[in-house]
Scaffold this motif. Structure first.
Motif, short mmCIF file in Angstrom:
data_model
loop_
_atom_site.label_atom_id
_atom_site.label_comp_id
_atom_site.label_asym_id
_atom_site.label_seq_id
_atom_site.Cartn_x
_atom_site.Cartn_y
_atom_site.Cartn_z
N ALA A 154 0.86 -1.17 0.00
CA ALA A 154 0.00 0.00 0.00
C ALA A 154 0.90 1.22 0.00
O ALA A 154 1.99 1.18 0.58
CB ALA A 154 -0.89 0.03 1.25
N GLY A 158 -2.00 0.01 5.68
CA GLY A 158 -1.87 -1.42 5.46
C GLY A 158 -3.14 -2.15 5.86
O GLY A 158 -4.11 -1.52 6.27
N ASN A 159 -3.15 -3.48 5.72
CA ASN A 159 -4.31 -4.23 6.19
C ASN A 159 -3.93 -5.35 7.17
O ASN A 159 -4.80 -6.02 7.71
CB ASN A 159 -5.12 -4.80 5.01
CG ASN A 159 -4.37 -5.87 4.22
OD1 ASN A 159 -3.22 -6.20 4.55
ND2 ASN A 159 -5.01 -6.40 3.20
N GLU A 191 -4.51 0.77 -2.41
CA GLU A 191 -5.20 1.95 -2.93
C GLU A 191 -6.10 1.58 -4.10
O GLU A 191 -7.09 2.28 -4.37
CB GLU A 191 -4.19 3.02 -3.37
CG GLU A 191 -3.66 3.88 -2.24
CD GLU A 191 -2.63 3.16 -1.37
OE1 GLU A 191 -2.10 2.13 -1.82
OE2 GLU A 191 -2.39 3.62 -0.24
N ASN A 194 -8.45 -2.44 -2.62
CA ASN A 194 -9.51 -2.29 -1.61
C ASN A 194 -10.83 -1.86 -2.24
O ASN A 194 -11.87 -1.94 -1.59
CB ASN A 194 -9.10 -1.26 -0.56
CG ASN A 194 -8.61 -1.92 0.71
OD1 ASN A 194 -8.89 -3.09 0.95
ND2 ASN A 194 -7.88 -1.18 1.51
N TYR A 195 -10.76 -1.37 -3.46
CA TYR A 195 -11.99 -0.90 -4.11
C TYR A 195 -12.55 -1.92 -5.10
O TYR A 195 -13.58 -1.69 -5.70
CB TYR A 195 -11.74 0.45 -4.77
CG TYR A 195 -11.36 1.46 -3.72
CD1 TYR A 195 -12.36 2.04 -2.94
CD2 TYR A 195 -10.04 1.75 -3.45
CE1 TYR A 195 -12.02 2.91 -1.91
CE2 TYR A 195 -9.70 2.62 -2.43
CZ TYR A 195 -10.70 3.19 -1.66
OH TYR A 195 -10.37 4.05 -0.65
N ARG A 197 -14.53 -4.43 -5.10
CA ARG A 197 -15.55 -5.06 -4.25
C ARG A 197 -16.87 -5.12 -4.98
O ARG A 197 -17.18 -4.27 -5.80
CB ARG A 197 -15.74 -4.26 -2.96
CG ARG A 197 -14.54 -4.35 -2.05
CD ARG A 197 -14.66 -3.38 -0.90
NE ARG A 197 -13.39 -3.28 -0.21
CZ ARG A 197 -13.15 -3.77 1.00
NH1 ARG A 197 -14.09 -4.37 1.68
NH2 ARG A 197 -11.97 -3.66 1.54
N LYS A 236 -21.45 -2.41 -0.80
CA LYS A 236 -20.26 -3.17 -1.18
C LYS A 236 -19.80 -4.03 -0.01
O LYS A 236 -19.75 -3.57 1.13
CB LYS A 236 -19.15 -2.22 -1.62
CG LYS A 236 -19.45 -1.46 -2.91
CD LYS A 236 -19.32 -2.35 -4.14
CE LYS A 236 -19.59 -1.54 -5.39
NZ LYS A 236 -19.36 -2.33 -6.63
N GLU A 238 -17.31 -6.73 2.22
CA GLU A 238 -15.90 -6.93 2.58
C GLU A 238 -15.38 -8.16 1.86
O GLU A 238 -14.95 -9.11 2.48
CB GLU A 238 -15.77 -7.13 4.10
CG GLU A 238 -15.85 -5.87 4.90
CD GLU A 238 -14.47 -5.29 5.24
OE1 GLU A 238 -13.47 -5.87 4.80
OE2 GLU A 238 -14.43 -4.26 5.91
N VAL A 293 -2.80 3.71 -7.72
CA VAL A 293 -3.32 4.73 -6.81
C VAL A 293 -4.84 4.78 -6.83
O VAL A 293 -5.45 5.45 -5.99
CB VAL A 293 -2.74 6.13 -7.10
CG1 VAL A 293 -1.26 6.16 -6.82
CG2 VAL A 293 -3.04 6.58 -8.53
N ASN A 294 -5.46 4.09 -7.77
CA ASN A 294 -6.93 4.10 -7.79
C ASN A 294 -7.44 3.00 -8.71
O ASN A 294 -6.69 2.47 -9.52
CB ASN A 294 -7.46 5.47 -8.26
CG ASN A 294 -8.79 5.80 -7.61
OD1 ASN A 294 -9.47 4.93 -7.07
ND2 ASN A 294 -9.19 7.06 -7.68
N CYS A 297 -13.95 0.75 -10.23
CA CYS A 297 -14.58 -0.50 -9.79
C CYS A 297 -15.59 -1.04 -10.81
O CYS A 297 -15.65 -2.23 -11.06
CB CYS A 297 -15.25 -0.29 -8.43
SG CYS A 297 -15.99 -1.79 -7.78
N ASP A 298 -16.39 -0.15 -11.40
CA ASP A 298 -17.38 -0.61 -12.39
C ASP A 298 -16.69 -1.30 -13.56
O ASP A 298 -17.13 -2.33 -14.04
CB ASP A 298 -18.21 0.58 -12.90
CG ASP A 298 -19.14 1.12 -11.81
OD1 ASP A 298 -19.39 0.37 -10.83
OD2 ASP A 298 -19.59 2.26 -11.93
#
Lengths: 312, 345
Positions: A154, A158-159, A191, A194-195, A197, A236, A238, A293-294, A297-298
């Motif tokens: 990341a 972090g996770n 970054e 995580n999105y 989902r 959304k 997890e 950095v991004n 999602c769609d």
């Protein structure tokens, strides 16, 4: 256009399987084989899960080779809190009828890299133990590798610790060997991942595609949905599909936003061991990496649905 | 209304000077002492600058001696590219009242003032935390007498020295780690906060320019930073302090579809008066939002000096800090304008 030769390396793992589906379905990629590593679960489990996936998809001809059963410098710590006892809880698979190839995993990787006409792209979806050992053992093959695309790390946070993501935290030394190798790397970190989902509605849409691949992906996602009975259709879940973002970054140029960075790994910190040190200003060294950095999602879910449609 | 008793521990430093100017102007604060420390530039300069500013502004608070180096770390350079070689961008200011350092160190002055103020003292630390760490080590009961430590330092995203470390903390990471674990309530105002209130030079001039008792300070200050941003060589050095802002919500709550995780919004051309923004929080607590979190300071490896904020609770510790989120530019401008009313009167 010729397909990009790809060597998959992973620790399946729900999201590894989704990455496999996306990679195996793509007409842009030529998956030469897969090495398996311990990480999300034990090596025995992750190997079984890789074979099960390929059997389920009818792609038993893709060779699977088992690799390292623990990180380079540390004992193995699995993530069964996320992936369940088998490392791939959720779907019901028939009994296994295939086996991994009987070959040393480093030689297996080296043969694929050596025999490929084009330079090979390595996609690393778990701890980077296998890839690091391969690079140490085959310094002469570095220039035969196009790039290493990995899920991990990341830019910020972090996770698994405040400053580290699981895959890198698990084998920080291996990740350092890979990132410092001089081979261009693409880091798909939190970054972006995580999105990646889905919500219940999207799981339903994937299931409705009606292929074996879509059933598998939907079953895997449902495992996470079942943990959140309170979530409505649009919320959304997890259930990040971290590893599949690596494949999305290769087959599509409008899904994962990447930025140039100098990247190395912290292996010694008291609080930041396993941190992917992303220097977007290049003050600590030349740019050797592209860092996510991004994520759109769609677009990502569209890519996943496309993959499910293709893999009948 | 009862004034807040404070000491300002600092390394002047141009932004420290503005913080002192701000503290001196406010009827909400009772500034008890200035405690210089090595940081932006060498101690001989920061201590001299502390006296000059106090003398120039006619301040009558105590001025202590302080630490001339970090606890453990060897001196590795300075921030002269931001503050000028003398730490005050070559400004010529008269020490009108001839202020000098008293013959006592910060660790004793801070402790004395804390005891005198009976638990109300706020330590405003806007330089490296060496003096504060020594105070805590020498006087373990300090925590019984200090209300809070307000710190300018750190970052939970990008740093301004190394990829993740901010200068003040990077300069003495061990001191920061000690202070964070001192048990004294802390407000940590890092780059994520201060850069939110970065001004263009025109905006700054609009707030502080024109006739006042501190006109010669601001004329020289603005001229120096205008040149810094227009001189290519200096700008290149200055750009090392350019950083990006990650939206707070995106960082803390990643379960957001299509979030606008705002990496890449840089702040080129904005001037951040870090220390004054931090101090301004005592005057306007709506300047920024704070979140209680556990924070530790990395002292080893590549990320030494990184303030690691445990937003997701991995370390299972009680919060030890109120961590400041992005500051509000308009509110900070209002603080500067209010300050200038004092110096224009």
């Amino acid at each position: 256009m010729s397909r990009i030769p790809v060597l998959l390396d992973g620790d399946p793992g729900h999201d590894d399987v989704m990455a496999m589906v996306m990679a195996l379905a793509s007409d842009k990629l030529d998956v030469k084989g897969m090495t398996v590593v311990a990480g999300n679960s034990t090596l025995a489990n992750t190997s079984t899960n890789a074979l099960r996936t390929l059997e389920w998809l009818g792609l038993e001809h893709i060779p699977v080779c088992t690799g390292a059963d623990h990180p380079i410098m540390r004992p193995l710590q699995i993530a069964d809190s996320v992936h369940g006892k088998s490392g791939l809880d959720g779907p019901n698979f028939p009994p296994l009828h295939t086996k991994p190839v009987e070959k040393n995993f480093v030689d297996f990787m080296a043969d694929i890299v050596r025999e490929s006409e084009q330079k090979v792209t390595i996609v690393c979806m778990g701890p980077q133990t296998n890839v690091a050992i391969f690079l140490l053992a085959n310094p002469d093959l570095k220039d035969r590798i196009e790039r290493i695309v990995f899920m991990g790390g990341a830019a910020y946070g972090g996770n698994w610790s405040p400053a580290a993501e699981f895959n890198i935290w698990e084998d920080a030394e291996a990740a350092k060997i890979v990132c410092d190798s001089g081979i261009p790397v693409v880091m798909c970190g939190l970054e972006a991942t995580n999105y990646a989902r889905v919500n219940r509605r999207e799981i339903g849409e994937i299931r409705a595609i009606g292929t074996r691949a879509s059933t598998l992906v939907a079953d895997l996602l449902q495992f996470f949905a079942d943990k959140r009975p309170d979530a409505d259709d649009e919320q959304k879940l997890e259930a990040p599909m971290h590893d599949a973002v690596t494949i999305a970054s290769i087959i599509s140029d409008d899904c994962v936003e990447l930025r140039d960075a100098h990247l190395t790994i912290e292996t010694d910190g008291s609080y930041t061991q396993g941190c992917t040190v992303c220097d977007f200003r290049g003050i600590t060294g030349d740019f050797n990496a592209k860092v996510s950095v991004n994520l759109d999602c769609d677009r990502f879910i569209e890519l996943m649905k496309d993959a499910c449609r293709r893999l009948k | 209304m009862k004034k807040i008793p404070i000491v300002i521990d600092c390394d002047p430093g141009t932004d420290d000077a503005v913080a002192l100017m701000l503290a001196n102007s406010s009827d909400l604060l009772d500034l008890r002492a200035i405690c210089p420390v090595a940081g932006n530039v060498a101690y001989r300069n920061t201590s001299r600058n502390a006296c000059t500013i106090a003398g120039y502004l006619g301040m009558d608070c105590r001025i202590s001696k302080g630490a001339d180096r970090a606890m453990l770390k060897a001196f590795e350079g300075d921030a002269a590219y931001v503050h000028g070689d003398d730490g005050m961008c070559g400004m010529k200011l008269p020490n009108s009242t001839g202020r000098t350092l008293e013959d006592k160190y910060a660790w004793d002055v801070i402790y004395e003032e804390a005891v005198k103020c009976g638990g109300e003292l706020v330590i405003c630390a806007v330089g490296p935390l060496t003096n504060i760490a020594i105070t805590i080590m020498k006087h373990p009961d300090l925590r019984d007498y200090v209300k809070r430590i307000l710190i300018m330092g750190g970052s939970f995203t990008q740093g301004n020295v190394t990829p993740y470390a901010e200068y003040n903390i990077w300069y003495d990471p061990h001191a920061c780690e000690l202070v964070l674990h001192s048990g004294i309530p802390i407000t940590l105002c890092g780059l994520d906060c201060t850069t939110g209130a970065g001004l263009t030079m025109d905006e700054l001039e609009e707030c502080v320019g024109g006739e006042s008792r501190v006109k010669d300070f601001w004329d020289q200050y603005i001229s120096f930073y205008r040149n810094l941003t227009s001189d290519p060589a200096r700008r290149d050095a200055g750009e090392r302090s350019i950083r990006q802002v990650v939206t707070t919500a995106g960082l803390i709550n990643p379960v957001r579809p299509n979030s606008t995780l705002n990496i890449g919004r840089n702040i080129v051309g904005r001037h951040v008066i870090h220390d004054a923004i931090t101090l301004a929080y005592l005057l306007d607590s709506s300047l920024f939002e704070v979140r209680p979190e556990y924070v530790a300071c990395e002292t080893r490896g590549l990320n030494a000096g990184q303030t690691v904020v445990d937003f997701r609770g991995h370390l299972k510790q009680q919060p030890n800090c109120d961590v400041a989120m992005a500051a509000d530019l308009e509110r900070f401008k209002a603080v500067l304008k209010k300050m200038m009313e004092f110096y224009r009167a």
